[in-house]
Scaffold this active site. Structure first.
Site, short mmCIF file in Angstrom:
data_model
loop_
_atom_site.label_atom_id
_atom_site.label_comp_id
_atom_site.label_asym_id
_atom_site.label_seq_id
_atom_site.Cartn_x
_atom_site.Cartn_y
_atom_site.Cartn_z
CG ASP A 160 144.40 24.30 34.72
OD1 ASP A 160 144.18 23.04 35.01
OD2 ASP A 160 143.71 25.35 35.28
CG HIS A 208 137.59 26.82 37.47
ND1 HIS A 208 138.65 26.46 38.07
CD2 HIS A 208 136.58 26.39 37.88
CE1 HIS A 208 138.34 25.68 39.11
NE2 HIS A 208 137.09 25.54 38.98
NE ARG A 249 146.47 22.75 42.29
CZ ARG A 249 145.35 23.25 41.70
NH1 ARG A 249 144.16 22.62 41.84
NH2 ARG A 249 145.32 24.48 41.41
CB SER A 280 134.31 23.59 39.96
OG SER A 280 135.60 23.41 40.47
CG HIS A 313 145.67 30.33 41.60
ND1 HIS A 313 144.92 30.42 43.04
CD2 HIS A 313 145.21 29.05 41.02
CE1 HIS A 313 144.18 29.23 43.04
NE2 HIS A 313 144.17 28.46 41.88
N1 CMX Z 1 148.11 36.20 31.59
C1 CMX Z 1 147.71 37.73 31.61
N2 CMX Z 1 147.09 38.21 32.39
C2 CMX Z 1 147.03 37.90 33.61
C3 CMX Z 1 147.24 36.37 33.82
C4 CMX Z 1 147.74 35.59 32.97
N3 CMX Z 1 148.06 34.62 33.03
N4 CMX Z 1 146.84 36.28 35.20
C5 CMX Z 1 146.22 37.35 35.65
N5 CMX Z 1 146.46 38.37 34.69
C6 CMX Z 1 145.68 39.63 34.57
C7 CMX Z 1 144.49 39.55 34.99
O1 CMX Z 1 143.71 39.30 33.65
C8 CMX Z 1 144.01 41.00 35.33
O2 CMX Z 1 144.01 41.65 34.24
P1 CMX Z 1 142.77 43.17 34.20
O3 CMX Z 1 143.17 44.03 35.28
O4 CMX Z 1 143.06 43.65 33.15
O5 CMX Z 1 141.52 42.47 34.68
C9 CMX Z 1 145.22 41.34 36.33
O6 CMX Z 1 146.14 40.51 35.81
C10 CMX Z 1 145.12 41.03 37.76
O7 CMX Z 1 144.63 39.67 37.98
P2 CMX Z 1 144.87 38.74 39.19
O8 CMX Z 1 144.45 39.52 40.34
O9 CMX Z 1 146.27 38.49 39.08
O10 CMX Z 1 144.19 37.70 39.06
P3 CMX Z 1 142.72 37.15 39.24
O11 CMX Z 1 142.46 36.65 40.51
O12 CMX Z 1 141.80 38.20 38.72
O13 CMX Z 1 142.67 35.81 38.14
C11 CMX Z 1 143.13 33.84 37.02
C12 CMX Z 1 143.07 34.67 38.44
C13 CMX Z 1 143.55 32.36 37.33
C14 CMX Z 1 141.78 33.90 36.58
C15 CMX Z 1 144.20 34.55 36.00
O14 CMX Z 1 145.35 34.40 36.81
C16 CMX Z 1 144.27 34.03 34.64
O15 CMX Z 1 143.27 34.36 33.93
N6 CMX Z 1 145.01 32.99 34.43
C17 CMX Z 1 145.14 32.27 33.15
C18 CMX Z 1 143.96 31.58 33.13
C19 CMX Z 1 144.47 30.26 33.86
O16 CMX Z 1 145.38 29.52 33.91
N7 CMX Z 1 143.31 29.62 34.81
C20 CMX Z 1 143.51 28.28 35.38
C21 CMX Z 1 143.58 28.79 36.94
C22 CMX Z 1 143.80 27.51 37.81
C23 CMX Z 1 142.23 26.69 37.55
O17 CMX Z 1 141.30 27.32 38.39
O18 CMX Z 1 142.29 25.54 37.18
#
Ligand code: CMX
Length: 432
Positions: free
Chosen positions: A371, A269, A325, A239, A316
């Protein structure tokens, strides 16, 4: 002139000098490189944007202008126990801790600027009632753009060194009006259009809670804390980055913020806050109500992963520890609602999810983010409409991204335009 504007003006020239000196003396120094993996992998850790308002350490979490969340909670002016969001905006914009008088002046100024034009309500009312609240929010912000001073001053031919000033004015007008837009959306979507007039005796966060329909003092405190906690998370998050990018085209603050809010509305996000509650409600429904056991929650987590979905609220892109947070919200829950059933589920998930994610071996960070916790606090006070939660996040996040946008214009940052390459180029490059 307001104390906030006067203080900000006093910061502009020294900051311009610092940046000029750095780019003149050290302009060619390399601060980051980008690997092939990073180019395909969302540019994690590539240092290529400067943001002043906050900085994120993977292990410690966010610092707003150098201050941790416990420091902010202690040092910013308050009415009761939680800091006032007006104070965090002052801190983000100026880098200084405000006095109570500074904060009171912002409260009064936002109250004065907060009138919502009638056409905004008509615009929102024209949308189907089941339009997602974030879509309504983005349309509300975009519709307000008609009032942009930045756009009209640009058209008149303002000197670009002065662009920060209409950006500041637009920001103050936007922040004054956003709670009203947001409350209007909530009441039209979920409360049969029974809108609630503002209470001019209340502060910005307290009045927002009131216009949403929650007059419980604890909920008002929660809203103040919520608006402080979600305000900023350095400049690389989707964002903030989007708002900065759109603003770099000299698109005005309204359109820049609308772009940022569209990024916030993604489930990876800000929309994760709605997804967390949806996931918990889904689990409860499948189990026929009640509080799920540790084993039942573990099974649902495993099923979620097996079906190729993420566990919302965990992981994250930068953080590698529990999000402070999350911790601040947990402290609020332990104090005010220790026996709440959804809080119990959220707490049990904390015991269950990290091990499951570690065992699955993919997520770089198995710990909860902001979140994972916010929804359970809102439900406790009666806000069950989880599709709405990201709008609350958006009202708060506007403070950080808009404070940064004012600085972008004060520093005269140029159009953002990184270089892209093709896969063919990468293949040739790695062979050479
Ligand atoms: N559940 C399942 N799988 C997850 C996961 C979760 N909570 N967090 C990471 N992974 C997976 C990723 O999808 C990725 O899988 P692939 O290799 O198959 O693509 C792998 O683990 C590696 O990812 P990462 O390097 O740990 O995380 P990223 O930096 O790519 O992504 C984030 C970060 C937040 C998008 C991811 O942790 C996620 O999807 N979390 C759940 C959604 C969430 O809570 N988002 C809110 C974040 C805070 C905000 O911005 O408000």
């Amino acid at each position: 002139m307001s104390r906030l504007k006067e203080k900000f003006i006093s910061k502009i020239e020294p900051m311009r000098d610092r940046v000029k000196k750095l780019t003149t003396d050290f302009g060619d120094r390399v601060i980051s490189e980008c690997t092939v993996k990073q180019a395909y992998g969302g540019m994690r850790s590539v240092k290529s944007i400067v943001t002043e308002t906050s900085a994120l350490d993977p292990n410690e979490g966010i610092r707003f202008r150098g201050m941790t969340i416990p420091e902010v909670r202690e040092r910013l002016p308050k009415i009761k126990e939680e800091p006032l969001p007006e104070g965090i905006f002052y801190l983000l914009l100026t880098g200084d801790v405000p006095t109570k008088a500074d904060v009171d002046e912002i409260t009064a100024e936002w109250r004065k600027r907060g009138e919502l034009p009638a056409y905004i309500k008509k615009t929102l009312d024209a949308m189907p009632i089941d339009t997602h609240p974030m879509s309504q929010f983005i349309i509300g912000i975009t519709a307000l753009q008609n009032e942009s001073l930045f756009a009209s001053k640009y058209r008149e031919g303002i000197n670009k060194k002065q662009l920060w000033e209409p950006a500041y004015e637009d920001t103050m007008n936007l922040l004054a009006k956003l709670p009203k837009v947001a409350a209007y959306i909530y009441r039209r979507s979920y409360k049969n259009g029974q809108h609630i007039n503002e209470n001019k005796d209340l502060d910005w966060g307290g009045n927002f809670a009131h216009m949403l329909g929650f007059n419980n003092e604890q909920f008002q405190e929660l809203m103040r804390l919520y608006l402080v906690l979600h305000c900023d998370h350095e400049g690389g998050n989707a964002s903030a980055h989007t708002c900065h990018l759109v603003g770099s085209t000299l698109s005005d603050p309204y359109l820049s913020l609308a772009g940022g809010m569209a990024a916030l509305a993604g489930p990876l996000h800000g929309l994760a806050n709605q997804e967390v509650l949806r996931w918990i409600m889904d689990v409860q429904e499948k189990l026929g109500g009640g509080i799920p056991t540790k084993e039942q929650l573990a099974k649902f987590c495993e099923d979620t992963l097996a079906s190729g979905q993420v566990i919302p609220g965990y992981g994250h892109a930068v953080l590698r520890k529990t999000d402070p947070r999350y911790v601040a919200q947990r402290e609020f829950a332990l104090k005010h609602l220790p026996n709440d059933p959804i809080f119990k589920v959220v707490s049990t998930l904390y015991d269950v999810v990290p091990d499951i994610l570690l065992k699955a071996g993919k997520a770089a960070n198995p710990w909860p983010n902001v979140d994972a916790h916010s929804g359970c606090l809102l439900v406790h006070y009666g806000m069950h409409e989880y599709d709405y939660y990201t709008v609350l996040f958006g009202v708060s996040r506007a403070m950080g991204v808009l404070a940064s946008l004012i600085w972008d214009r004060a520093l005269g940052l140029p159009l953002e335009r990184p270089k892209t390459v093709t896969t063919e180029w990468v293949e040739k490059f790695v062979r050479s």
